[in-house]
Design a protein around this motif. Sequence first.
Motif, PDB file in Angstrom:
ATOM      1  N   MET A 203      17.504   7.899  11.202  1.00 31.04           N
ATOM      2  CA  MET A 203      16.963   7.418  12.327  1.00 31.04           C
ATOM      3  C   MET A 203      15.443   7.571  12.221  1.00 31.04           C
ATOM      4  O   MET A 203      14.707   8.110  11.259  1.00 31.04           O
ATOM      5  CB  MET A 203      17.214   8.542  13.467  1.00 31.04           C
ATOM      6  N   THR A 204      14.764   6.650  12.909  1.00 26.87           N
ATOM      7  CA  THR A 204      13.142   6.626  12.828  1.00 26.87           C
ATOM      8  C   THR A 204      12.737   7.578  13.497  1.00 26.87           C
ATOM      9  O   THR A 204      13.338   8.492  14.522  1.00 26.87           O
ATOM     10  CB  THR A 204      13.001   5.145  13.451  1.00 26.87           C
TER      11      THR A 204
ATOM     12  N   ILE B 245      10.512   9.942  16.165  1.00 37.16           N
ATOM     13  CA  ILE B 245      10.232   9.966  17.550  1.00 37.16           C
ATOM     14  C   ILE B 245       8.672  10.240  17.584  1.00 37.16           C
ATOM     15  O   ILE B 245       8.352  11.374  17.388  1.00 37.16           O
ATOM     16  CB  ILE B 245      11.162  10.664  18.433  1.00 37.16           C
TER      17      ILE B 245
ATOM     18  N   GLY C  35      21.713  11.447  20.923  1.00 40.10           N
ATOM     19  CA  GLY C  35      21.615  10.075  20.631  1.00 40.10           C
ATOM     20  C   GLY C  35      21.420   9.835  19.064  1.00 40.10           C
ATOM     21  O   GLY C  35      20.952   8.568  18.844  1.00 40.10           O
TER      22      GLY C  35
ATOM     23  N   TYR D 145      19.681  11.383  17.112  1.00 41.79           N
ATOM     24  CA  TYR D 145      18.309  12.063  16.835  1.00 41.79           C
ATOM     25  C   TYR D 145      18.218  13.395  16.643  1.00 41.79           C
ATOM     26  O   TYR D 145      18.855  14.319  17.223  1.00 41.79           O
ATOM     27  CB  TYR D 145      17.176  11.546  17.916  1.00 41.79           C
TER      28      TYR D 145
ATOM     29  N   ASP E 192       5.976   6.903  21.697  1.00 44.88           N
ATOM     30  CA  ASP E 192       7.465   6.568  22.175  1.00 44.88           C
ATOM     31  C   ASP E 192       7.663   7.460  23.355  1.00 44.88           C
ATOM     32  O   ASP E 192       8.155   6.959  24.447  1.00 44.88           O
ATOM     33  CB  ASP E 192       8.376   7.020  21.151  1.00 44.88           C
TER      34      ASP E 192
ATOM     35  N   ARG F 170      14.303  13.660  23.059  1.00 48.29           N
ATOM     36  CA  ARG F 170      15.318  13.030  22.191  1.00 48.29           C
ATOM     37  C   ARG F 170      16.226  12.061  23.477  1.00 48.29           C
ATOM     38  O   ARG F 170      16.633  11.083  23.146  1.00 48.29           O
ATOM     39  CB  ARG F 170      16.219  13.883  21.406  1.00 48.29           C
TER      40      ARG F 170
ATOM     41  N   LYS G 216      14.080   9.100  24.509  1.00 49.28           N
ATOM     42  CA  LYS G 216      14.047   8.177  23.423  1.00 49.28           C
ATOM     43  C   LYS G 216      15.445   7.456  23.474  1.00 49.28           C
ATOM     44  O   LYS G 216      15.639   6.315  23.253  1.00 49.28           O
ATOM     45  CB  LYS G 216      13.937   8.694  22.094  1.00 49.28           C
ATOM     46  N   THR G 217      16.326   8.201  23.556  1.00 46.96           N
ATOM     47  CA  THR G 217      17.793   7.833  23.562  1.00 46.96           C
ATOM     48  C   THR G 217      17.990   6.952  24.823  1.00 46.96           C
ATOM     49  O   THR G 217      18.729   5.727  24.459  1.00 46.96           O
ATOM     50  CB  THR G 217      18.770   9.065  23.545  1.00 46.96           C
TER      51      THR G 217
ATOM     52  N   ALA H 183      15.939   5.022  26.154  1.00 50.34           N
ATOM     53  CA  ALA H 183      14.926   3.807  26.129  1.00 50.34           C
ATOM     54  C   ALA H 183      15.874   3.040  25.030  1.00 50.34           C
ATOM     55  O   ALA H 183      16.096   1.694  25.078  1.00 50.34           O
ATOM     56  CB  ALA H 183      13.605   4.224  25.214  1.00 50.34           C
ATOM     57  N   ASP H 184      16.534   3.515  23.844  1.00 48.91           N
ATOM     58  CA  ASP H 184      17.181   2.752  23.046  1.00 48.91           C
ATOM     59  C   ASP H 184      18.287   2.195  23.522  1.00 48.91           C
ATOM     60  O   ASP H 184      18.771   0.806  23.147  1.00 48.91           O
ATOM     61  CB  ASP H 184      17.784   3.604  21.777  1.00 48.91           C
ATOM     62  N   ARG H 185      18.898   2.639  24.729  1.00 54.06           N
ATOM     63  CA  ARG H 185      19.917   2.130  25.331  1.00 54.06           C
ATOM     64  C   ARG H 185      19.830   1.165  26.432  1.00 54.06           C
ATOM     65  O   ARG H 185      20.728   0.701  27.138  1.00 54.06           O
ATOM     66  CB  ARG H 185      21.035   3.284  25.845  1.00 54.06           C
TER      67      ARG H 185
END
Length: 355
Positions: free
Chosen positions: A1-2, A4, A42, A44, A132, A312, A315-316, A318-320
């Motif tokens: 994973m990148t 955060i 997610g 991370y 982020d 986390r 960020k999850t 936002a990713d979704r």
Amino acid sequence: MTAIRVALAGAGNCAWSFTQFAALAQADPDTRLPGLMCHTVGGYRLADVRVVAAFDVDAAKVGRPLAEAFTAPAIAATAFTELGGDRNAPVLPAPVLDGLTGPLGSVVQAATAARDATPEDVAKALVEHDVDVLVIALPTGASRAVRMFADAALAAGAAVVNCTPEELARDEDVSRRFADAGVVLLGDDLRSHLGATCLHTALIELMLSRGLELTSTYQLNVGGNTDFLNLADAGRSASKFTSKANALRAAGMTDVDGVAGPTGFIGHLGDSKVCFANVRAKSVLGSEVRIDIKLTVEDSPNAAGVIANAVRAAKTAADRGLSGKVDAPSPLLFKSPPRGLPESEARAAFLGFAS
């Protein structure tokens, strides 16, 4: 994973403990650390979190690298470990606004750069550091400063984790603005990993599950860090009492004589918090069940475990492609989310979101 990339609005005790927790994870990413409820959220790990900047007003912190700022006199939290790659993250000036109103103004001197800082400076820094998630961990009662950071994050497109009881996620106008902009907003008022509210609400849920009728309850908290110094001012602590009442109602407490909130500053306790709680209920044949408890915790590490999950989760989300308030992870992470749940339901909702 990148990674955060996280910025901290407030380089205080909770921020210090959270940054140490991340440093431990970074040193050994596969280790399952005590107090870390979910190794991955997610996808991370906590090791994927990087603190890239912080904002503060304290002259002893502004302009210093993060590791030095956390040695400032106002810091009471224990130094458990050295920081790794995050140690040189800059502590940038934030506008003072109402951050030092009340007792804090007697122990924290505002940096000149903070007196000159603008909200536009904060938004620009969030963009420059490619943030982020912004974690807002300001003093309770600093409503103007909290709103300023929320607006700056919105302008920069950074998700917000509101650790304070000042209403952001519960404010429909604020939440709508975040949703319209496609930015995640989680809050309000961080719920400590195993703290007074967590234990209190679990007891209420247990009693109700056994068919008991609650008659009265209280939760009294004292501590010795700057958070409790700030909360000793009744004008600053009002939102905290409201937030805790929201948590008890979500657990099922209705029409009951109940009080919960901070009740005193005792300097020699340092970062320790002591909770005295009582729950009374009617049981079979009208007999009484009474539970009296005393809980002692180190306050800031107790918050760090939840921030580790909240960052986390933000960020999850936002990713979704989610935005605005996000219901699934919030009841476990916050005392006063837009939609509260009993402890067991909140945990199930979070774990379902995290998987």
